[in-house]
Design a protein around this motif. Structure first.
Motif, PDB file in Angstrom:
ATOM      1  N   ASP A  54      77.714  25.586  53.382  1.00  0.00           N
ATOM      2  CA  ASP A  54      77.796  26.907  54.010  1.00  0.00           C
ATOM      3  C   ASP A  54      76.607  27.798  53.653  1.00  0.00           C
ATOM      4  OD1 ASP A  54      78.501  27.164  51.369  1.00  0.00           O
ATOM      5  OD2 ASP A  54      80.037  28.675  51.728  1.00  0.00           O
ATOM      6  N   ARG A  55      75.609  27.254  53.002  1.00  0.00           N
ATOM      7  CA  ARG A  55      74.409  28.003  52.606  1.00  0.00           C
ATOM      8  C   ARG A  55      73.177  27.427  53.283  1.00  0.00           C
ATOM      9  NH1 ARG A  55      75.805  31.276  48.056  1.00  0.00           N
ATOM     10  NH2 ARG A  55      78.002  31.633  48.438  1.00  0.00           N
ATOM     11  N   TRP A  56      72.039  28.082  53.110  1.00  0.00           N
ATOM     12  CA  TRP A  56      70.773  27.679  53.728  1.00  0.00           C
ATOM     13  C   TRP A  56      69.714  27.433  52.672  1.00  0.00           C
ATOM     14  CZ3 TRP A  56      69.982  27.005  58.944  1.00  0.00           C
ATOM     15  CH2 TRP A  56      71.038  27.385  59.757  1.00  0.00           C
ATOM     16  N   HIS A  57      68.810  26.480  52.924  1.00  0.00           N
ATOM     17  CA  HIS A  57      67.645  26.178  52.094  1.00  0.00           C
ATOM     18  C   HIS A  57      66.413  26.215  52.985  1.00  0.00           C
ATOM     19  CE1 HIS A  57      70.437  24.662  49.155  1.00  0.00           C
ATOM     20  NE2 HIS A  57      70.715  23.564  49.821  1.00  0.00           N
ATOM     21  N   PHE A  58      65.230  26.140  52.376  1.00  0.00           N
ATOM     22  CA  PHE A  58      64.032  25.926  53.186  1.00  0.00           C
ATOM     23  C   PHE A  58      63.266  24.733  52.658  1.00  0.00           C
ATOM     24  CE2 PHE A  58      62.613  29.243  50.177  1.00  0.00           C
ATOM     25  CZ  PHE A  58      61.488  28.646  49.640  1.00  0.00           C
ATOM     26  N   GLN A  59      62.517  24.109  53.558  1.00  0.00           N
ATOM     27  CA  GLN A  59      61.759  22.903  53.245  1.00  0.00           C
ATOM     28  C   GLN A  59      60.370  23.036  53.841  1.00  0.00           C
ATOM     29  OE1 GLN A  59      63.456  19.491  55.117  1.00  0.00           O
ATOM     30  NE2 GLN A  59      62.118  18.070  54.089  1.00  0.00           N
ATOM     31  N   ARG A  60      59.382  22.596  53.115  1.00  0.00           N
ATOM     32  CA  ARG A  60      57.999  22.665  53.573  1.00  0.00           C
ATOM     33  C   ARG A  60      57.741  21.602  54.631  1.00  0.00           C
ATOM     34  NH1 ARG A  60      52.317  21.812  51.071  1.00  0.00           N
ATOM     35  NH2 ARG A  60      51.175  22.943  52.649  1.00  0.00           N
ATOM     36  N   LEU A  61      57.012  21.965  55.650  1.00  0.00           N
ATOM     37  CA  LEU A  61      56.600  21.038  56.696  1.00  0.00           C
ATOM     38  C   LEU A  61      55.114  20.775  56.562  1.00  0.00           C
ATOM     39  CD1 LEU A  61      58.419  22.554  59.765  1.00  0.00           C
ATOM     40  CD2 LEU A  61      59.142  20.652  58.355  1.00  0.00           C
ATOM     41  N   GLY A  62      54.678  19.623  56.983  1.00  0.00           N
ATOM     42  CA  GLY A  62      53.267  19.296  56.937  1.00  0.00           C
ATOM     43  C   GLY A  62      53.022  17.882  56.463  1.00  0.00           C
ATOM     44  N   ARG A  63      51.778  17.498  56.451  1.00  0.00           N
ATOM     45  CA  ARG A  63      51.407  16.137  56.060  1.00  0.00           C
ATOM     46  C   ARG A  63      51.789  15.810  54.622  1.00  0.00           C
ATOM     47  NH1 ARG A  63      45.420  15.389  56.825  1.00  0.00           N
ATOM     48  NH2 ARG A  63      45.598  17.571  57.248  1.00  0.00           N
ATOM     49  N   ASP A  64      51.561  16.774  53.721  1.00  0.00           N
ATOM     50  CA  ASP A  64      51.799  16.483  52.310  1.00  0.00           C
ATOM     51  C   ASP A  64      53.199  16.910  51.845  1.00  0.00           C
ATOM     52  OD1 ASP A  64      49.613  19.034  52.279  1.00  0.00           O
ATOM     53  OD2 ASP A  64      51.570  19.354  51.384  1.00  0.00           O
ATOM     54  N   ALA A  65      54.097  17.251  52.776  1.00  0.00           N
ATOM     55  CA  ALA A  65      55.469  17.619  52.386  1.00  0.00           C
ATOM     56  C   ALA A  65      56.250  16.359  52.049  1.00  0.00           C
ATOM     57  CB  ALA A  65      56.141  18.376  53.516  1.00  0.00           C
ATOM     58  N   ARG A  66      56.751  16.307  50.840  1.00  0.00           N
ATOM     59  CA  ARG A  66      57.516  15.125  50.411  1.00  0.00           C
ATOM     60  C   ARG A  66      58.721  15.526  49.647  1.00  0.00           C
ATOM     61  NH1 ARG A  66      52.135  11.941  48.977  1.00  0.00           N
ATOM     62  NH2 ARG A  66      51.582  11.727  51.114  1.00  0.00           N
TER      63      ARG A  66
END
Length: 66
Positions: A54-66
């Motif tokens: 029921d919560r939200w997170h964020f995640q990095r996008l891009g070539r080096d996102a792992r």
């Protein structure tokens, strides 16, 4: 959401409501809060908000996102 939160200009970590018990990532109450915190903490980088329970997170996008 109140106007005060919508116009929030404090430190992005103040939007965080804790950490996720499943994966230990920062939790936010709404998608907008997660996106706002990501923009504040990492300006110029691309992130996406995603729902975990029921919560939200964020995640990095891009070539080096792992």
């Amino acid at each position: 959401m109140t106007a005060g939160l919508r116009n929030f200009s404090g430190h992005p970590r103040q939007l965080m409501v804790g950490t996720c018990p499943k994966d230990g990532k920062a939790c936010f109450l709404s998608r907008q809060d997660a996106r706002r915190a990501a923009r504040g903490m990492f300006p110029g980088q691309h992130h996406r908000a995603f729902k975990c329970g029921d919560r939200w997170h964020f995640q990095r996008l891009g070539r080096d996102a792992r």
